[in-house]
Design a protein around this motif. Structure first.
Motif, PDB file in Angstrom:
ATOM      1  N   HIS A 282     -65.745  -0.555  36.513  1.00  0.00           N
ATOM      2  CA  HIS A 282     -64.559   0.308  36.504  1.00  0.00           C
ATOM      3  C   HIS A 282     -63.260  -0.510  36.491  1.00  0.00           C
ATOM      4  O   HIS A 282     -62.309  -0.213  37.210  1.00  0.00           O
ATOM      5  CB  HIS A 282     -64.562   1.257  37.705  1.00  0.00           C
ATOM      6  N   CYS A 283     -63.248  -1.540  35.665  1.00  0.00           N
ATOM      7  CA  CYS A 283     -62.127  -2.486  35.642  1.00  0.00           C
ATOM      8  C   CYS A 283     -61.239  -2.222  34.422  1.00  0.00           C
ATOM      9  O   CYS A 283     -61.720  -1.877  33.344  1.00  0.00           O
ATOM     10  CB  CYS A 283     -62.710  -3.899  35.601  1.00  0.00           C
ATOM     11  N   PHE A 284     -59.912  -2.379  34.574  1.00  0.00           N
ATOM     12  CA  PHE A 284     -58.983  -2.278  33.446  1.00  0.00           C
ATOM     13  C   PHE A 284     -57.805  -3.224  33.666  1.00  0.00           C
ATOM     14  O   PHE A 284     -57.506  -3.644  34.791  1.00  0.00           O
ATOM     15  CB  PHE A 284     -58.520  -0.848  33.207  1.00  0.00           C
ATOM     16  N   THR A 285     -57.164  -3.584  32.563  1.00  0.00           N
ATOM     17  CA  THR A 285     -56.075  -4.580  32.593  1.00  0.00           C
ATOM     18  C   THR A 285     -54.761  -3.904  32.257  1.00  0.00           C
ATOM     19  O   THR A 285     -54.678  -3.055  31.367  1.00  0.00           O
ATOM     20  CB  THR A 285     -56.349  -5.712  31.599  1.00  0.00           C
ATOM     21  N   ILE A 286     -53.710  -4.298  32.991  1.00  0.00           N
ATOM     22  CA  ILE A 286     -52.362  -3.774  32.771  1.00  0.00           C
ATOM     23  C   ILE A 286     -51.483  -4.929  32.310  1.00  0.00           C
ATOM     24  O   ILE A 286     -51.260  -5.902  33.057  1.00  0.00           O
ATOM     25  CB  ILE A 286     -51.793  -3.142  34.058  1.00  0.00           C
ATOM     26  N   TYR A 287     -50.993  -4.839  31.060  1.00  0.00           N
ATOM     27  CA  TYR A 287     -50.108  -5.861  30.495  1.00  0.00           C
ATOM     28  C   TYR A 287     -48.678  -5.348  30.564  1.00  0.00           C
ATOM     29  O   TYR A 287     -48.366  -4.266  30.073  1.00  0.00           O
ATOM     30  CB  TYR A 287     -50.460  -6.135  29.030  1.00  0.00           C
ATOM     31  N   SER A 288     -47.793  -6.130  31.174  1.00  0.00           N
ATOM     32  CA  SER A 288     -46.374  -5.760  31.196  1.00  0.00           C
ATOM     33  C   SER A 288     -45.548  -6.961  30.770  1.00  0.00           C
ATOM     34  O   SER A 288     -46.075  -8.078  30.617  1.00  0.00           O
ATOM     35  CB  SER A 288     -45.960  -5.310  32.600  1.00  0.00           C
ATOM     36  N   ALA A 289     -44.257  -6.725  30.572  1.00  0.00           N
ATOM     37  CA  ALA A 289     -43.382  -7.806  30.134  1.00  0.00           C
ATOM     38  C   ALA A 289     -43.295  -8.915  31.177  1.00  0.00           C
ATOM     39  O   ALA A 289     -43.047 -10.075  30.839  1.00  0.00           O
ATOM     40  CB  ALA A 289     -41.990  -7.242  29.843  1.00  0.00           C
ATOM     41  N   GLN A 290     -43.498  -8.577  32.433  1.00  0.00           N
ATOM     42  CA  GLN A 290     -43.328  -9.560  33.508  1.00  0.00           C
ATOM     43  C   GLN A 290     -44.617 -10.275  33.861  1.00  0.00           C
ATOM     44  O   GLN A 290     -44.621 -11.449  34.193  1.00  0.00           O
ATOM     45  CB  GLN A 290     -42.768  -8.875  34.762  1.00  0.00           C
ATOM     46  N   ARG A 291     -45.730  -9.547  33.852  1.00  0.00           N
ATOM     47  CA  ARG A 291     -46.998 -10.148  34.251  1.00  0.00           C
ATOM     48  C   ARG A 291     -48.163  -9.294  33.772  1.00  0.00           C
ATOM     49  O   ARG A 291     -47.975  -8.162  33.316  1.00  0.00           O
ATOM     50  CB  ARG A 291     -47.057 -10.321  35.762  1.00  0.00           C
ATOM     51  N   THR A 292     -49.347  -9.854  33.953  1.00  0.00           N
ATOM     52  CA  THR A 292     -50.580  -9.148  33.630  1.00  0.00           C
ATOM     53  C   THR A 292     -51.427  -9.083  34.889  1.00  0.00           C
ATOM     54  O   THR A 292     -51.592 -10.092  35.589  1.00  0.00           O
ATOM     55  CB  THR A 292     -51.352  -9.884  32.521  1.00  0.00           C
ATOM     56  N   ILE A 293     -51.952  -7.906  35.173  1.00  0.00           N
ATOM     57  CA  ILE A 293     -52.814  -7.766  36.349  1.00  0.00           C
ATOM     58  C   ILE A 293     -54.108  -7.082  35.956  1.00  0.00           C
ATOM     59  O   ILE A 293     -54.146  -6.264  35.022  1.00  0.00           O
ATOM     60  CB  ILE A 293     -52.127  -6.995  37.497  1.00  0.00           C
ATOM     61  N   VAL A 294     -55.173  -7.444  36.675  1.00  0.00           N
ATOM     62  CA  VAL A 294     -56.471  -6.834  36.470  1.00  0.00           C
ATOM     63  C   VAL A 294     -56.819  -6.048  37.731  1.00  0.00           C
ATOM     64  O   VAL A 294     -56.731  -6.580  38.845  1.00  0.00           O
ATOM     65  CB  VAL A 294     -57.555  -7.901  36.195  1.00  0.00           C
TER      66      VAL A 294
ATOM     67  N   ALA B  96     -59.477  -2.793  39.572  1.00  0.00           N
ATOM     68  CA  ALA B  96     -60.750  -2.061  39.500  1.00  0.00           C
ATOM     69  C   ALA B  96     -60.652  -0.815  40.368  1.00  0.00           C
ATOM     70  O   ALA B  96     -60.113  -0.867  41.481  1.00  0.00           O
ATOM     71  CB  ALA B  96     -61.898  -2.939  39.968  1.00  0.00           C
ATOM     72  N   ALA B  97     -61.170   0.287  39.853  1.00  0.00           N
ATOM     73  CA  ALA B  97     -61.186   1.547  40.597  1.00  0.00           C
ATOM     74  C   ALA B  97     -62.516   1.702  41.331  1.00  0.00           C
ATOM     75  O   ALA B  97     -63.480   0.984  41.063  1.00  0.00           O
ATOM     76  CB  ALA B  97     -60.969   2.721  39.651  1.00  0.00           C
ATOM     77  N   SER B  98     -62.554   2.663  42.248  1.00  0.00           N
ATOM     78  CA  SER B  98     -63.764   2.867  43.048  1.00  0.00           C
ATOM     79  C   SER B  98     -64.853   3.589  42.275  1.00  0.00           C
ATOM     80  O   SER B  98     -66.012   3.581  42.674  1.00  0.00           O
ATOM     81  CB  SER B  98     -63.421   3.659  44.313  1.00  0.00           C
ATOM     82  N   SER B  99     -64.495   4.235  41.167  1.00  0.00           N
ATOM     83  CA  SER B  99     -65.480   4.969  40.375  1.00  0.00           C
ATOM     84  C   SER B  99     -64.952   5.122  38.957  1.00  0.00           C
ATOM     85  O   SER B  99     -63.769   4.888  38.672  1.00  0.00           O
ATOM     86  CB  SER B  99     -65.741   6.348  40.972  1.00  0.00           C
ATOM     87  N   LYS B 100     -65.843   5.523  38.070  1.00  0.00           N
ATOM     88  CA  LYS B 100     -65.445   5.739  36.673  1.00  0.00           C
ATOM     89  C   LYS B 100     -64.440   6.877  36.566  1.00  0.00           C
ATOM     90  O   LYS B 100     -63.509   6.825  35.759  1.00  0.00           O
ATOM     91  CB  LYS B 100     -66.689   6.036  35.830  1.00  0.00           C
ATOM     92  N   VAL B 101     -64.642   7.912  37.390  1.00  0.00           N
ATOM     93  CA  VAL B 101     -63.706   9.049  37.388  1.00  0.00           C
ATOM     94  C   VAL B 101     -62.314   8.593  37.800  1.00  0.00           C
ATOM     95  O   VAL B 101     -61.309   8.943  37.170  1.00  0.00           O
ATOM     96  CB  VAL B 101     -64.208  10.166  38.330  1.00  0.00           C
ATOM     97  N   GLU B 102     -62.242   7.789  38.887  1.00  0.00           N
ATOM     98  CA  GLU B 102     -60.947   7.275  39.351  1.00  0.00           C
ATOM     99  C   GLU B 102     -60.285   6.417  38.285  1.00  0.00           C
ATOM    100  O   GLU B 102     -59.085   6.516  38.052  1.00  0.00           O
ATOM    101  CB  GLU B 102     -61.128   6.467  40.636  1.00  0.00           C
ATOM    102  N   MET B 103     -61.061   5.577  37.632  1.00  0.00           N
ATOM    103  CA  MET B 103     -60.510   4.737  36.569  1.00  0.00           C
ATOM    104  C   MET B 103     -59.932   5.600  35.447  1.00  0.00           C
ATOM    105  O   MET B 103     -58.830   5.339  34.938  1.00  0.00           O
ATOM    106  CB  MET B 103     -61.591   3.809  36.014  1.00  0.00           C
ATOM    107  N   GLY B 104     -60.655   6.640  35.067  1.00  0.00           N
ATOM    108  CA  GLY B 104     -60.176   7.526  34.010  1.00  0.00           C
ATOM    109  C   GLY B 104     -58.859   8.199  34.362  1.00  0.00           C
ATOM    110  O   GLY B 104     -57.975   8.339  33.508  1.00  0.00           O
ATOM    111  N   LYS B 105     -58.725   8.613  35.619  1.00  0.00           N
ATOM    112  CA  LYS B 105     -57.481   9.250  36.052  1.00  0.00           C
ATOM    113  C   LYS B 105     -56.300   8.292  35.941  1.00  0.00           C
ATOM    114  O   LYS B 105     -55.218   8.657  35.460  1.00  0.00           O
ATOM    115  CB  LYS B 105     -57.614   9.733  37.497  1.00  0.00           C
ATOM    116  N   TRP B 106     -56.505   7.054  36.402  1.00  0.00           N
ATOM    117  CA  TRP B 106     -55.408   6.078  36.361  1.00  0.00           C
ATOM    118  C   TRP B 106     -55.015   5.746  34.929  1.00  0.00           C
ATOM    119  O   TRP B 106     -53.830   5.706  34.590  1.00  0.00           O
ATOM    120  CB  TRP B 106     -55.808   4.806  37.110  1.00  0.00           C
ATOM    121  N   ILE B 107     -56.010   5.475  34.083  1.00  0.00           N
ATOM    122  CA  ILE B 107     -55.704   5.110  32.693  1.00  0.00           C
ATOM    123  C   ILE B 107     -54.994   6.255  31.980  1.00  0.00           C
ATOM    124  O   ILE B 107     -54.007   6.049  31.245  1.00  0.00           O
ATOM    125  CB  ILE B 107     -56.991   4.707  31.946  1.00  0.00           C
TER     126      ILE B 107
END
Length: 921
Positions: A691-703, A705-716
């Motif tokens: 349940h991992c996803f990456t957030i790319y921004s102009a300042q930095r990149t962070i990786v 992980a959510a607690s579940s696939k459902v939680e990951m889907g909500k955030w994305i």
């Protein structure tokens, strides 16, 4: 109030107002008969030369033997309600006669003293007194209070009361008769000014009997704040002049004619006096161990004792009326005559005494609880075990069989139960917070006027509305002794009348935006107000963030709309209640539509200000145009591996924080990522983290992980929608409730662009695994702390849906390994169940945050053999709750369907208790 009157009434009703079937023109008394007319012949037969002069409630004066007690006088002369109505004397500070002692032994010069017959105890709903004649006496007391300026009200209300008094005295409207009567009788201090209005209103009462007029007088009067109030001048510790008063619910404090505080009997442990000092000792949990004794200074010891004695009698009457009484014909009330109170001397509980009820000056409120009531086991979010209670279950079963089974009844009951909680929520501002800021002189006068002039009229309206609802449900259930008869198994007429009246408050509700904004500005600008604000939020009575309570009036409109929609859907068009419900829905929907956009803006502003207090390292979070979208827990990849972080998504940026070790459990901001130019992509395979996803921004990149696939889907999903909206708002005009997004925030100093090089202090991680149930005290129930410990997230749409479906009512609760059920008043709000002993309690005894819990019906292995039971479970914590009807239980069936079939919360929005699904998705 029929039960109260029945418990204390010792004599039968005289006069002919009982059962009057027609309007006699003057009165329903016999021609020439006064209130005390029947007493004259009786008193003369006992004449011994020395007599006292008594003024009746109708202002007539008669003479009686002075060597009798008041009770004896009642017995000889057929005066009813000996404990509701009594004799008082004295001009400056009226003194009540002790009912059992001879009058000659209580007054130094009785022959030269004028005694007045007056109402002594004012029940909350005098219209439900059983006897018509008693209600007549109460209406005369209202007439006296109105004329003497005690029953303070607006000129229009005064004119309405006077019009009913005229109808009661002379019958239907006649222009000449009205003018003659008003010329000869003074009903209002300002009567000449409103005489035409009185006559205009009197014209509308055509055909109304005297008994009906009395009832209307009492219905209007009981809704006024000054109903039954008798001032006793005093001063607080700072020397500020105040007035003390006692009422059926407890002690009241007034500044001028404005009520600034109320101390319910249930919160008072002991009342006492020492010389001129009047002392109120509260239970420690009310104001904390260091503020448990309040002290007021009165003019003299005698006045202090008089007020103390009245408090004792009021408490005895209204708190003990339903307990078994001695078999003797009269109740003896014993009081010491001259000693000051001994504050710590223990007293005998009246329920353990076989003799008459005796109360000493230091009588302790804690001894006056109901027989068999043990202290509440609710002492923490981990609810303690209770034993079985077979008697409770039998009583519940009997109650279920007695009450109506129509679904409309349970919908109407939901209106009543949620109205009770709503009124308590308003009191957090109108009573408790007002008292806190006045005590510390912490709020500027202009802000005080803005805040309370807006919310006080709303509170007063809903006090009256709640009483109407309570009376209607009592009639519907068949448990009322009210004299009004008819078909009252409906609620539409009550809703229509009150939803129409709510239109008058639209201008007040529209000012709530200004109130919330100005309060926030002042709390930032004024250190004293900020301190009072923060300290108040730590009190138990403020069980939610303080500014949440300011949104309740607008949110309540949405509740009415949803419940009325449910009623209209239930009724067939031919049902007698359908049209009224439909019209009431139309009325409230019109107001709700006007205020919908304002509510969206206010809820967002409230959430931003709540977060501002809980986050360290971010300023001006309430910048114009910023909208809150989602908060929740994610695991962030650092050089130490995955570390728990709390994320906050707004319309212009993403914040991530760690939980600090501050006394208030605030979260420390570690990074701010602007949404402009941000890209989000799923990266589970790349990092071999579920349940991992990456957030790319102009300042930095962070990786993360959510607690579940459902939680990951909500955030994305929310991140991508927010990024798109931020992009559009820089090109095209935003929707009405979204203002232009502010410029991207500057990066935090000391932050790194490389994910693997990010530095974090060890102390930020110390509390990451702390149990929710063992955490130190923080501000009133905030969702961020629950999300942190339950490893989940909540969106703004979840908050909005939760607000629409707040609930209140009695439920039976059982623990996993216990046999018995315990009846509790339960309030569902803010993703949490709050538990109370009764709906009258001012603050919850415990709470159960529901984020992360699952809901289901009991399994065979649970050995639950009762109807309407649902099961709440989080890890090893299991609770069973039992609803009162199929109607309330149906909501939980919908919840179960949602869990199995992944239904959306919106699909279940027509349910009530079942809308707990919003905290379980």
């Amino acid at each position: 109030m029929g039960e109260i009157e029945g418990s204390y009434r010792v004599l039968q009703t005289p006069g002919t107002r009982l059962g009057a079937q027609f309007n006699a023109g003057i009165s329903t008394l016999e021609p020439g008969q006064s209130l005390s007319g029947n007493m004259v012949s009786g008193s003369k037969s006992h004449g011994r030369g020395l007599q006292i002069r008594v003024q009746g409630l109708d202002d007539s004066q008669e003479f009686f033997d002075m060597d009798v007690s008041f009770y004896s006088l009642c017995f000889l002369h057929s005066l009813l309600c000996a404990l509701l109505i009594s004799l008082q004397f004295g001009t400056q500070q009226a003194v009540w006669l002790e009912p059992t002692k001879p009058i000659v032994k209580q007054v130094r010069r009785p022959a030269n003293t004028l005694f007045r017959l007056s109402v002594k105890f004012f029940p909350p709903d005098p219209g439900q007194l059983q006897e018509e004649y008693t209600r007549y006496l109460f209406s005369l007391q209202m007439k006296r209070d109105l004329m003497e300026g005690r029953l303070i009200c607006t000129e229009n209300t005064g004119a309405l009361l006077a019009s009913h008094l005229v109808q009661s005295e002379i019958g239907d409207y006649d222009d000449v008769a009205d003018r003659d009567f008003l010329r000869m009788n003074k009903l209002l201090p300002y009567q000449e000014k409103v005489q035409e209005r009185i006559m205009e209103l009197h014209r509308r009462h055509l055909g109304q009997t005297p008994a009906e007029s009395d009832f209307q007088i009492l219905e209007i009067a009981r809704k006024l704040e000054m109903y039954g109030v008798r001032f006793h001048p005093a001063a607080d510790r700072e020397g500020t002049k105040i007035n003390l008063a006692v009422a059926h619910m407890g002690l009241q404090v007034f500044q001028g004619n404005t009520k600034i505080n109320t101390f319910n009997w249930s919160k008072i442990r002991k009342l006492s006096f020492k010389r001129k000092r009047f002392l109120i000792k509260l239970h420690p949990e009310v104001h904390g161990p260091h503020q448990d004794t309040l002290e007021f200074m009165m003019a003299s010891r005698d006045q202090c004792k008089i007020f103390w004695k009245i408090c004792v009698e009021y408490h005895s009457f209204f708190r003990l009326f339903d307990q078994p009484q001695p078999k003797s014909k009269f109740i003896n009330l014993c009081f010491p005559s001259s000693t000051d109170s001994v504050v710590d001397s223990p007293q005998l509980s009246p329920f353990n005494s076989k003799g008459p009820l005796c109360l000493s000056p230091s009588f302790q409120m804690s001894t006056l609880s109901l027989p068999g009531q043990a202290p509440s086991p609710l002492q923490s979010p981990i609810l303690s075990e209770v034993g079985s209670n077979a008697r409770l279950e039998e009583e519940e079963e009997g109650r279920r069989k007695r009450y109506p089974t129509d679904k409309a009844y349970f919908i109407a009951k939901e209106i009543l139960t949620t109205e009770r909680t709503y009124l308590k929520d308003l009191e957090v501002i109108t009573v408790w917070f007002r008292s806190a800021v006045i005590k510390e002189n912490a709020m500027p006068e202009g802000l005080m006027t803005l805040l309370f002039s807006n919310i006080d009229p709303i509170y007063e309206f809903h006090r009256g509305f709640l009483k109407e609802l309570d009376q209607r449900l009592a009639l519907w259930e068949g448990r009322s002794n009210a004299h009004v008869k008819g078909d009252y198994q409906r609620i539409g007429d009550v809703m229509l009348r009150n939803m129409g009246a709510l239109k008058e408050f639209t201008s007040y509700l529209q000012k709530h935006d200004e109130v919330l904004t100005e309060l926030e500005k002042a709390s930032k600008r004024l250190k004293k107000l900020e301190t009072v604000y923060k300290e108040f939020e730590l009190q138990k009575v403020c069980y939610l963030p303080l500014n949440t309570f300011l949104l309740k009036p607008i949110q309540r409109l949405m509740h009415y709309k949803l419940i009325l929609e449910r009623l209209c859907k239930h009724y067939s068009p031919a049902h007698r209640d359908h049209d009224d419900c439909k019209e009431a829905l139309k009325e409230v929907a019109e107001i709700a539509t006007q205020l919908q956009s304002s509510l969206i803006r206010l809820e967002n502003f409230q959430k931003l200000t709540e977060l501002q207090r809980d986050l360290i390292g971010i300023e001006n979070l309430t910048a114009p145009g910023r909208e809150f979208i989602r908060e929740g827990c994610l695991y962030k990849l650092t050089k130490k591996g995955l570390q728990q972080r709390m994320f906050f998504l707004f319309s212009d940026m993403l914040l991530y924080t760690s939980k600090g070790v501050t006394a208030t459990n605030q979260f420390k901001v570690h990074g701010q990522l602007p949404l402009h130019g941000m890209i989000v992509e799923e990266s589970e395979n790349e990092w071999s983290v579920p349940h991992c996803f990456t957030i790319y921004s102009a300042q930095r990149t962070i990786v993360v992980a959510a607690s579940s696939k459902v939680e990951m889907g909500k955030w994305i999903e929310d991140l991508n929608l927010a990024i798109d909206m931020a992009k559009k708002c820089t090109v095209n005009p935003c929707p009405p409730h979204i203002l232009p997004v502010p410029p991207p925030p500057p990066p935090l100093s000391g932050s790194s662009d490389e994910v693997s090089l990010e530095q974090e202090s060890e102390d930020d991680m110390n509390s990451s695994r702390t149990s929710l149930d063992k955490q130190t005290h923080h501000r009133a129930n905030t969702t961020m702390h629950v999300c942190w410990h339950r490893n989940t997230s909540v969106s703004m749409s979840d908050h909005s849906l939760a607000v629409e479906n707040q609930l209140s009512g009695y439920l039976l609760r059982k623990f996993k390994n216990s046999n018995g059920w315990q009846k509790l008043w339960v309030v569902f709000t803010n993703f949490c169940l709050f538990f109370y002993k009764t709906h009258q309690d001012d603050f919850p005894l415990a709470s159960l945050p529901l984020l992360g819990y699952t809901v289901s019906t009991p399994e065979e292995s649970d050995s639950i053999h009762k109807e309407y039971v649902f099961k709440l479970q989080f890890k090893s914590h299991v609770y069973f709750f039992r609803a009162e009807s199929e109607y309330t239980f149906e909501r939980y069936e919908h919840v179960n369907l949602f869990i199995i079939n992944s239904m959306t919360p919106k699909a279940l929005s027509h349910t009530s208790w079942g809308n707990l699904i919003i905290v379980l998705n």
